[in-house]
Write an enzyme that holds these catalytic residues in place. Structure first.
Site, PDB file in Angstrom:
ATOM      1  N   ASN A  55       1.493 -26.987 -23.564  1.00 38.84           N
ATOM      2  CA  ASN A  55       2.876 -26.495 -23.661  1.00 38.84           C
ATOM      3  C   ASN A  55       3.220 -25.717 -22.395  1.00 38.84           C
ATOM      4  OD1 ASN A  55       2.123 -23.623 -24.068  1.00 38.84           O
ATOM      5  ND2 ASN A  55       1.172 -24.482 -25.909  1.00 38.84           N
ATOM      6  N   ASP A  63      -1.041 -26.200 -31.780  1.00 39.31           N
ATOM      7  CA  ASP A  63      -1.305 -26.235 -33.221  1.00 39.31           C
ATOM      8  C   ASP A  63      -2.212 -27.395 -33.606  1.00 39.31           C
ATOM      9  OD1 ASP A  63       0.194 -23.968 -33.944  1.00 39.31           O
ATOM     10  OD2 ASP A  63       2.028 -25.099 -33.562  1.00 39.31           O
ATOM     11  N   LYS A 109     -10.563 -43.002 -19.573  1.00 39.30           N
ATOM     12  CA  LYS A 109      -9.100 -42.998 -19.519  1.00 39.30           C
ATOM     13  C   LYS A 109      -8.571 -44.148 -20.380  1.00 39.30           C
ATOM     14  CE  LYS A 109      -5.141 -43.401 -16.543  1.00 39.30           C
ATOM     15  NZ  LYS A 109      -4.606 -43.981 -15.334  1.00 39.30           N
ATOM     16  N   PHE A 133       2.407 -12.782 -31.566  1.00 37.03           N
ATOM     17  CA  PHE A 133       3.722 -13.115 -31.033  1.00 37.03           C
ATOM     18  C   PHE A 133       4.254 -14.301 -31.826  1.00 37.03           C
ATOM     19  CE2 PHE A 133       4.803 -10.915 -26.981  1.00 37.03           C
ATOM     20  CZ  PHE A 133       3.789  -9.973 -27.043  1.00 37.03           C
ATOM     21  N   LYS A 187       5.073 -14.547 -40.883  1.00 35.57           N
ATOM     22  CA  LYS A 187       3.810 -14.601 -40.126  1.00 35.57           C
ATOM     23  C   LYS A 187       3.039 -13.304 -40.243  1.00 35.57           C
ATOM     24  CE  LYS A 187       5.070 -18.165 -37.108  1.00 35.57           C
ATOM     25  NZ  LYS A 187       5.727 -18.585 -35.921  1.00 35.57           N
ATOM     26  N   LYS A 222      -0.567 -14.037 -41.669  1.00 31.99           N
ATOM     27  CA  LYS A 222      -1.674 -13.899 -40.703  1.00 31.99           C
ATOM     28  C   LYS A 222      -2.338 -12.535 -40.819  1.00 31.99           C
ATOM     29  CE  LYS A 222       0.472 -17.036 -37.392  1.00 31.99           C
ATOM     30  NZ  LYS A 222      -0.243 -17.896 -36.456  1.00 31.99           N
TER      31      LYS A 222
HETATM   32  O1  C5P Z   1       1.998 -19.767 -36.137  1.00 32.33           O
HETATM   33  P1  C5P Z   1       2.471 -19.487 -34.772  1.00 32.33           P
HETATM   34  O2  C5P Z   1       1.866 -20.379 -33.744  1.00 32.33           O
HETATM   35  O3  C5P Z   1       3.945 -19.400 -34.605  1.00 32.33           O
HETATM   36  O4  C5P Z   1       1.944 -17.994 -34.507  1.00 32.33           O
HETATM   37  C1  C5P Z   1       2.064 -17.380 -33.281  1.00 32.33           C
HETATM   38  C2  C5P Z   1       1.034 -16.295 -33.135  1.00 32.33           C
HETATM   39  O5  C5P Z   1      -0.219 -16.721 -33.645  1.00 32.33           O
HETATM   40  C3  C5P Z   1       0.778 -15.927 -31.703  1.00 32.33           C
HETATM   41  O6  C5P Z   1       0.396 -14.582 -31.651  1.00 32.33           O
HETATM   42  C4  C5P Z   1      -0.358 -16.841 -31.308  1.00 32.33           C
HETATM   43  O7  C5P Z   1      -1.110 -16.318 -30.226  1.00 32.33           O
HETATM   44  C5  C5P Z   1      -1.154 -16.884 -32.582  1.00 32.33           C
HETATM   45  N1  C5P Z   1      -1.838 -18.149 -32.817  1.00 32.33           N
HETATM   46  C6  C5P Z   1      -3.206 -18.219 -32.757  1.00 32.33           C
HETATM   47  N2  C5P Z   1      -3.845 -19.396 -33.011  1.00 32.33           N
HETATM   48  C7  C5P Z   1      -3.143 -20.502 -33.358  1.00 32.33           C
HETATM   49  C8  C5P Z   1      -1.766 -20.456 -33.429  1.00 32.33           C
HETATM   50  C9  C5P Z   1      -1.134 -19.275 -33.154  1.00 32.33           C
HETATM   51  O8  C5P Z   1      -3.831 -17.203 -32.437  1.00 32.33           O
HETATM   52  N3  C5P Z   1      -3.800 -21.613 -33.579  1.00 32.33           N
END
Ligand code: C5P
Length: 402
Positions: A209, A278, A288, A325, A339, A343
């Site tokens: 990304n 994700d 390749k 974040f 979140k 989380k």
């Molecule tokens: O679920 P989302 O990706 O929106 O969540 C964002 C937050 O979760 C950020 O702080 C990101 O660094 C963390 N994150 C993570 N591991 C993932 C996805 C997100 O630590 N696989």
């Protein structure tokens, strides 16, 4: 380098204690201060500029005309410095400074700078106690120059008396006090994740990304500048490493998770700014892949979900503040609240990434979402925002530990 970070220009002169300047450089870096070095010709007889170049990762000039790119190098150095420290400083350089003589880069820079000048003398006891040296020091004191008195003891020349370079901790503390560097995170261990992750599809392609890593790097640097010990686990980015921070480079989410899990024990604060992918390809190809006629493996990449690093760290044993974040394109605060709970974070810094905002930008507007509610933080540059986030994090940390 972030705008908040202070720069100390360390002048090294020709004295046996010149090797101690290497430790002074390190001590500043550990406290989140950027160190640059300028040397006299005589100092190079004791320590080479290469050593300082390696330690500071900055150019180290000796002669007035050493920097071909900058014909008025003494002026740029003088302007860059928030403080100039000459340590060790010889009787000769003290005498030159007292008289305003500027016949090399170090003395010229010292005359050109408006930054506070701190001098840590080191020399033979008789030279130090000589009326000329004492008078020169008095002249400089009257001009506002700060002196860090040498210690008494056994001197390299065999004499005993006053003349040993003062303790490095004492020198650095005195400079930090003059610089007014707030050390409200001293003693805290902070872990920051930053940047994107890259998930390989085959040996040349990946899913990633647009995260630049700037926010996480600014937070890591600000925490170090406030006295914390910082581990920064960084995905692939192309911005300079902050000074005073231990950087661990990773590529994939799985590597970021493993590096974080290794370090989380003993951490007081975890700040996850990384834009972790994700999903990752379930079975990256070891060659390749070829584009084909509709049957290509590239057209149907099977994905599996990556682990959530933040959620995993939040469930680890031990008490610490957990900050995440959230980048959203709509209902920014509502999603952030979700979140926060799912989380088990203490703070979610939520921002609006609709219409290409935030990624790669120097500025950001956020909402600080906690169990108590949300606070809007108006748009500001990421360097200052880093301090706002850390202020909030510290207050949550104090509450949690109380
Ligand atoms: O679920 P989302 O990706 O929106 O969540 C964002 C937050 O979760 C950020 O702080 C990101 O660094 C963390 N994150 C993570 N591991 C993932 C996805 C997100 O630590 N696989």
């Amino acid at each position: 380098m972030c705008a908040r970070q202070k720069t100390v220009l360390i002048g090294v002169t020709g004295c046996i204690a010149a090797y101690k300047s290497c430790e002074i450089v390190r001590a500043f870096q550990k406290r989140g201060v950027r160190a640059k070095v300028v040397m006299t010709e005589h100092a190079t007889e004791f320590v080479g500029p290469t050593t300082f170049r390696a330690l500071t990762r900055e150019p180290v000039a000796v002669g007035l005309f050493d920097e071909p790119g900058s014909p008025i190098h003494h002026i740029s150095l003088a302007q860059e410095a928030d403080l100039m420290l000459i340590a060790p400083c010889t009787a000769n350089v003290i005498a030159k400074l007292a008289q305003g003589i500027c016949d090399d880069l170090l003395t010229t820079t010292a005359l050109a700078t408006k930054a506070p000048l701190v001098i840590a003398p080191a020399m033979n006891v008789n030279m130090y106690e000589h009326a000329a040296t004492q008078r020169n020091m008095q002249i400089l004191r009257e001009r506002g120059c700060h002196f860090i008195e040498p210690d008494e003891g056994f001197l390299a020349c065999g004499d005993t008396g006053k003349g040993r370079l003062a303790d490095i901790g004492e020198i650095v503390d005195a400079c930090l006090e003059i610089l007014e560097v707030e050390q409200d995170m001293a003693g805290l261990n902070v872990l920051v994740t930053a940047g994107p992750t890259q998930e390989p599809i085959d040996t040349v392609r990946c899913i990633t990304n647009h995260s630049s890593g700037k926010m996480g790097y600014a937070i890591a640097e600000a925490a170090a500048a406030r006295g914390a010990q910082v581990h920064l686990i960084s995905g692939p980015v192309s911005i300079p490493e902050p000074q005073g921070v231990q950087v661990h480079r990773v590529t994939t989410a799985q590597q970021m998770l493993e590096a974080s899990q290794e370090l989380v024990d003993g951490c007081d604060i975890v700040v996850c700014t990384a834009a972790v992918c994700d999903f990752r390809p379930a079975a990256p190809a070891s060659r390749k892949l070829k584009k084909g006629d509709g049957t290509s493996e590239l057209e149907h990449i099977e994905l599996v979900q990556n682990p959530d690093i933040l959620a995993t760290l939040a469930s680890c044993e031990g008490r610490r503040a957990i900050v995440g974040f959230a980048a959203e394109t709509d209902d920014v605060v509502e999603y952030a609240k979700g979140k926060l709970a799912s989380k088990r974070a203490d703070l979610i810094v939520a921002n609006d990434v609709s219409e290409g905002k935030v990624f790669g930008s120097e500025r950001n507007e956020v909402w600080l979402v906690t169990a108590e509610g949300e606070e809007h933080v108006p748009e500001m540059d990421k360097v200052h925002l880093a301090d706002v986030v850390l202020d909030k994090t510290l207050s949550l940390y104090d509450l949690k530990m109380a």
